[in-house]
Design a protein around this motif. Sequence first.
Motif, short mmCIF file in Angstrom:
data_model
loop_
_atom_site.label_atom_id
_atom_site.label_comp_id
_atom_site.label_asym_id
_atom_site.label_seq_id
_atom_site.Cartn_x
_atom_site.Cartn_y
_atom_site.Cartn_z
N LEU A 220 0.83 -0.95 0.15
CA LEU A 220 -0.14 -0.06 0.36
C LEU A 220 0.99 1.26 -0.09
O LEU A 220 1.43 1.31 0.33
CB LEU A 220 -1.11 -0.48 1.67
N TYR A 223 -2.32 6.00 0.45
CA TYR A 223 -2.80 6.01 1.39
C TYR A 223 -1.94 6.41 2.54
O TYR A 223 -0.53 7.11 2.38
CB TYR A 223 -2.90 5.00 2.12
N TYR A 227 1.94 6.21 2.90
CA TYR A 227 2.75 6.93 2.12
C TYR A 227 3.72 7.47 3.45
O TYR A 227 4.81 8.20 2.83
CB TYR A 227 1.75 8.43 1.49
N GLY A 249 -2.13 10.20 -3.63
CA GLY A 249 -3.15 10.00 -4.23
C GLY A 249 -3.21 10.23 -5.55
O GLY A 249 -4.38 9.86 -6.63
N ARG A 254 -1.24 5.98 -7.05
CA ARG A 254 -2.26 4.93 -7.51
C ARG A 254 -1.90 3.62 -8.51
O ARG A 254 -1.89 3.04 -7.45
CB ARG A 254 -3.70 5.33 -7.78
N ASP A 257 0.77 1.96 -6.04
CA ASP A 257 0.22 1.00 -5.41
C ASP A 257 -0.54 -0.76 -5.48
O ASP A 257 -1.19 -0.60 -6.07
CB ASP A 257 -1.20 1.58 -5.24
#
Length: 367
Positions: A220, A223, A227, A249, A254, A257
């Motif tokens: 991830l 987020y 991040y 974001g 993204r 991710d």
Amino acid sequence: MSLNFRRFRSAVVTASAAAIAATAALVPTASAATLTPQQVAGNAPQSVVSDLEVTPAVADRTWFQKFGNDPRVLKLQATSPAMNGRVVPLAVIPAGEPGRPTIYLLNGAGGAEQQQDWLTMSQLVDFYADKKVNVVVPQAGAFSYYTDWISEPNGAYLKGPQKWETFLTKELPGPLEARLGANNKRAIAGMSMSAGSAFSLAQHNQGFYDAVGSFAGCGLTAYPLQYEFVRVTVNRGGAQPEQMWGPMGSDTNRWNDAFMNAEQLRGTELYISSASGLAAEQDLPGYYIQRGYDPLVSTIGSAQLIIEGGIIEAAVNNCTHMMKAQLDKKGIPADYNFRNTGTHSWPGWREDIEKSWGTFWRAFYAK
């Protein structure tokens, strides 16, 4: 830092995990990779692969000092046109015969530049020397996430264009695999910083990798909390994540991710690991005191490892369980190795070298 403390720190990261030869749990067989290096590369310029030039910087690396004269390790280098001709050292454990698969194994944050690479810190060469598979370790890329950056940093370790995905997926495989006489089966794996990157490189190039190994990392990245984890890592290289992927974001963030793009892992064999963050035997001061280290040095060093390494691994463990939940929801199988104890340190990653082989073998030979 005292000599005794440095010795203790070295022992912490070099203490071997128990050698566990385990066969991966059987899961539905994924489809074989179908894309060739030429198809992935398209019109991208290709690397020039040659014997390694032993510069003073290379000679100073611990991995070269250990394996420079070891015939089991092929010392090569490859240029990256996308990074202005940058020369990337490659440590290669050759299969010893043509027509064999290739595993690309990425280092963690500090990598070879900080003497924290796979050859220096693990049993990689001993384990893979007789496996008849090519293992390729790029010995550069500290703090880069092995991704393509949107702007050029100018930090202590991160300088100039950072186009690692282009290098690893478009520029390098064709020339290197041709030199090794490899077949069209391959895997990519990483630990810590590069564990999520291994996911992303496979997601961006579906049908190119037969297997992915993610050893104690976080998939991830787009987020808020995660991040900031990324920021901590790239800050160590003298850069900011906004230089790499843009604001949190953003489309680029993204796209990189792995959690958001989990569907793109369908059809790929997966090995995924993490520990709980709770101290294991090799994290405790008694483990080192029994081996003759100074009790005070052992206690201080273990405390640092238990606190810092424990916090990092607990965060990684949360990321990894979230990734599992996402993959389970989509019906995408994987081999999981969730350790009940262990900090963010080398004993667990050494275990992953051995346990992931079952997954890679199945991807290469059971299809």
